[in-house]
Design a protein around this motif. Sequence first.
Motif, PDB file in Angstrom:
ATOM      1  N   ASN A 136      30.618  41.443  39.502  1.00  0.00           N
ATOM      2  CA  ASN A 136      31.373  40.298  39.004  1.00  0.00           C
ATOM      3  C   ASN A 136      31.872  40.619  37.607  1.00  0.00           C
ATOM      4  O   ASN A 136      31.134  41.174  36.783  1.00  0.00           O
ATOM      5  CB  ASN A 136      30.486  39.034  38.950  1.00  0.00           C
ATOM      6  N   PHE A 137      33.137  40.286  37.350  1.00  0.00           N
ATOM      7  CA  PHE A 137      33.739  40.626  36.072  1.00  0.00           C
ATOM      8  C   PHE A 137      34.089  39.373  35.268  1.00  0.00           C
ATOM      9  O   PHE A 137      34.316  38.300  35.805  1.00  0.00           O
ATOM     10  CB  PHE A 137      35.037  41.418  36.278  1.00  0.00           C
ATOM     11  N   GLN A 138      34.121  39.577  33.959  1.00  0.00           N
ATOM     12  CA  GLN A 138      34.620  38.553  33.034  1.00  0.00           C
ATOM     13  C   GLN A 138      36.046  38.935  32.671  1.00  0.00           C
ATOM     14  O   GLN A 138      36.285  39.932  31.990  1.00  0.00           O
ATOM     15  CB  GLN A 138      33.742  38.514  31.772  1.00  0.00           C
ATOM     16  N   PHE A 139      37.008  38.144  33.118  1.00  0.00           N
ATOM     17  CA  PHE A 139      38.419  38.478  32.845  1.00  0.00           C
ATOM     18  C   PHE A 139      38.928  37.711  31.644  1.00  0.00           C
ATOM     19  O   PHE A 139      38.440  36.610  31.366  1.00  0.00           O
ATOM     20  CB  PHE A 139      39.284  38.126  34.070  1.00  0.00           C
ATOM     21  N   LYS A 182      23.858  46.201  42.690  1.00  0.00           N
ATOM     22  CA  LYS A 182      24.913  45.830  41.759  1.00  0.00           C
ATOM     23  C   LYS A 182      25.441  47.068  41.024  1.00  0.00           C
ATOM     24  O   LYS A 182      24.718  48.043  40.843  1.00  0.00           O
ATOM     25  CB  LYS A 182      24.379  44.820  40.740  1.00  0.00           C
ATOM     26  N   LEU A 183      26.688  47.005  40.609  1.00  0.00           N
ATOM     27  CA  LEU A 183      27.266  48.092  39.830  1.00  0.00           C
ATOM     28  C   LEU A 183      26.488  48.243  38.531  1.00  0.00           C
ATOM     29  O   LEU A 183      26.330  47.277  37.776  1.00  0.00           O
ATOM     30  CB  LEU A 183      28.735  47.803  39.527  1.00  0.00           C
ATOM     31  N   TYR A 184      25.993  49.450  38.271  1.00  0.00           N
ATOM     32  CA  TYR A 184      25.176  49.682  37.084  1.00  0.00           C
ATOM     33  C   TYR A 184      26.089  50.027  35.903  1.00  0.00           C
ATOM     34  O   TYR A 184      26.146  51.162  35.434  1.00  0.00           O
ATOM     35  CB  TYR A 184      24.173  50.799  37.356  1.00  0.00           C
ATOM     36  N   ALA A 185      26.818  49.021  35.459  1.00  0.00           N
ATOM     37  CA  ALA A 185      27.765  49.228  34.355  1.00  0.00           C
ATOM     38  C   ALA A 185      27.929  47.927  33.591  1.00  0.00           C
ATOM     39  O   ALA A 185      27.912  46.843  34.179  1.00  0.00           O
ATOM     40  CB  ALA A 185      29.110  49.703  34.878  1.00  0.00           C
ATOM     41  N   ALA A 186      28.091  48.026  32.282  1.00  0.00           N
ATOM     42  CA  ALA A 186      28.308  46.853  31.443  1.00  0.00           C
ATOM     43  C   ALA A 186      29.785  46.526  31.334  1.00  0.00           C
ATOM     44  O   ALA A 186      30.175  45.371  31.199  1.00  0.00           O
ATOM     45  CB  ALA A 186      27.719  47.081  30.055  1.00  0.00           C
ATOM     46  N   GLY A 187      30.611  47.537  31.380  1.00  0.00           N
ATOM     47  CA  GLY A 187      32.053  47.322  31.283  1.00  0.00           C
ATOM     48  C   GLY A 187      32.814  48.409  31.996  1.00  0.00           C
ATOM     49  O   GLY A 187      32.305  49.515  32.177  1.00  0.00           O
ATOM     50  N   CYS A 188      34.011  48.084  32.440  1.00  0.00           N
ATOM     51  CA  CYS A 188      34.866  49.083  33.083  1.00  0.00           C
ATOM     52  C   CYS A 188      36.288  48.546  33.154  1.00  0.00           C
ATOM     53  O   CYS A 188      36.526  47.339  33.039  1.00  0.00           O
ATOM     54  CB  CYS A 188      34.347  49.452  34.475  1.00  0.00           C
ATOM     55  N   ASN A 189      37.205  49.447  33.334  1.00  0.00           N
ATOM     56  CA  ASN A 189      38.610  49.072  33.443  1.00  0.00           C
ATOM     57  C   ASN A 189      38.954  48.885  34.918  1.00  0.00           C
ATOM     58  O   ASN A 189      38.834  49.820  35.711  1.00  0.00           O
ATOM     59  CB  ASN A 189      39.505  50.152  32.832  1.00  0.00           C
ATOM     60  N   VAL A 190      39.358  47.674  35.290  1.00  0.00           N
ATOM     61  CA  VAL A 190      39.665  47.381  36.687  1.00  0.00           C
ATOM     62  C   VAL A 190      40.632  46.197  36.727  1.00  0.00           C
ATOM     63  O   VAL A 190      40.629  45.350  35.829  1.00  0.00           O
ATOM     64  CB  VAL A 190      38.378  47.064  37.486  1.00  0.00           C
ATOM     65  N   GLY A 191      41.488  46.183  37.743  1.00  0.00           N
ATOM     66  CA  GLY A 191      42.442  45.085  37.864  1.00  0.00           C
ATOM     67  C   GLY A 191      43.447  45.036  36.738  1.00  0.00           C
ATOM     68  O   GLY A 191      43.991  43.980  36.409  1.00  0.00           O
ATOM     69  N   GLY A 192      43.707  46.190  36.116  1.00  0.00           N
ATOM     70  CA  GLY A 192      44.663  46.239  35.013  1.00  0.00           C
ATOM     71  C   GLY A 192      44.149  45.631  33.721  1.00  0.00           C
ATOM     72  O   GLY A 192      44.940  45.318  32.820  1.00  0.00           O
ATOM     73  N   LYS A 193      42.814  45.474  33.619  1.00  0.00           N
ATOM     74  CA  LYS A 193      42.241  44.847  32.426  1.00  0.00           C
ATOM     75  C   LYS A 193      40.976  45.563  31.974  1.00  0.00           C
ATOM     76  O   LYS A 193      40.338  46.259  32.754  1.00  0.00           O
ATOM     77  CB  LYS A 193      41.915  43.374  32.711  1.00  0.00           C
ATOM     78  N   PHE A 194      40.631  45.356  30.693  1.00  0.00           N
ATOM     79  CA  PHE A 194      39.332  45.773  30.169  1.00  0.00           C
ATOM     80  C   PHE A 194      38.331  44.691  30.573  1.00  0.00           C
ATOM     81  O   PHE A 194      38.517  43.527  30.222  1.00  0.00           O
ATOM     82  CB  PHE A 194      39.365  45.898  28.641  1.00  0.00           C
ATOM     83  N   ASN A 195      37.300  45.065  31.311  1.00  0.00           N
ATOM     84  CA  ASN A 195      36.403  44.068  31.848  1.00  0.00           C
ATOM     85  C   ASN A 195      34.962  44.294  31.442  1.00  0.00           C
ATOM     86  O   ASN A 195      34.542  45.421  31.188  1.00  0.00           O
ATOM     87  CB  ASN A 195      36.481  44.050  33.376  1.00  0.00           C
TER      88      ASN A 195
END
Length: 238
Positions: free
Chosen positions: A235-238, A51-64
């Motif tokens: 998986n992101f929370q949009f 899994k991506l080892y990140a809590a948040g990142c900018n992707v899909g034109g959004k803060f995720n």
Amino acid sequence: MKAQVLLNTAGAKHLIAKALTKYIDLKKRIYIAYGSTNDYLLYHLGIKTKKLYAAGCNVGGKFNVTTDRDEPIVLENKKLTDIAEFDITANDYFIKGANALWYENSKKCAAVCAADKNGGTYGNFYVKAASRGARVIIPVGHEKLIPFFKETSQNVDFATGSKFAMLRFFYGEVFTEIEAFKILFGLKANVVCAGGIFDSKGAVGFEIDGINVKEAIEFIEKYNNLFLEESKEVNFQF
């Protein structure tokens, strides 16, 4: 020898991560917080995560914010340690990435986004690490360079994605490509330009100077297009 080199976002993260493996005392306990650059650090430490080892990142034109993560990783003498038994001390390392980098009086400064209501890792762990005098290192690339720091909170009416606060690091070492070039290759490095298109979006240009320039170029050519994120579950929370 002097050269001009372009580091895309993957190349910069690999450079910083590889340098950290030489800079950190791996015999000690090391808390590696979530973050995209720290994902590259795990790669260079030989630790695989699906899994991506990140809590948040900018992707899909959004803060995720990611919704499915591995447990935070703590190492002791290069071996994984149970996070439930970990309580940071002055003898430990805490590695925490950033979302913003800027300069004040030639000093590098950094801040991190916090979408969590309690301030995320910053509120729950960074403050404790700073209070106890742990060795805090903040890896961040110049793709995240901003002109100056602007305080902001989650108290806004709208956000493209998750609302967040910008929390400034008041303690710790900011560790960029400039430090990485010096540690890995003994080179002096300066940022000279930024930007790009296609696979070089977010790229940063450096002028490097020293004896081991050829070795640095070989490293960049090897890692500049090795994007770890493309092979990770996320998986992101949009």
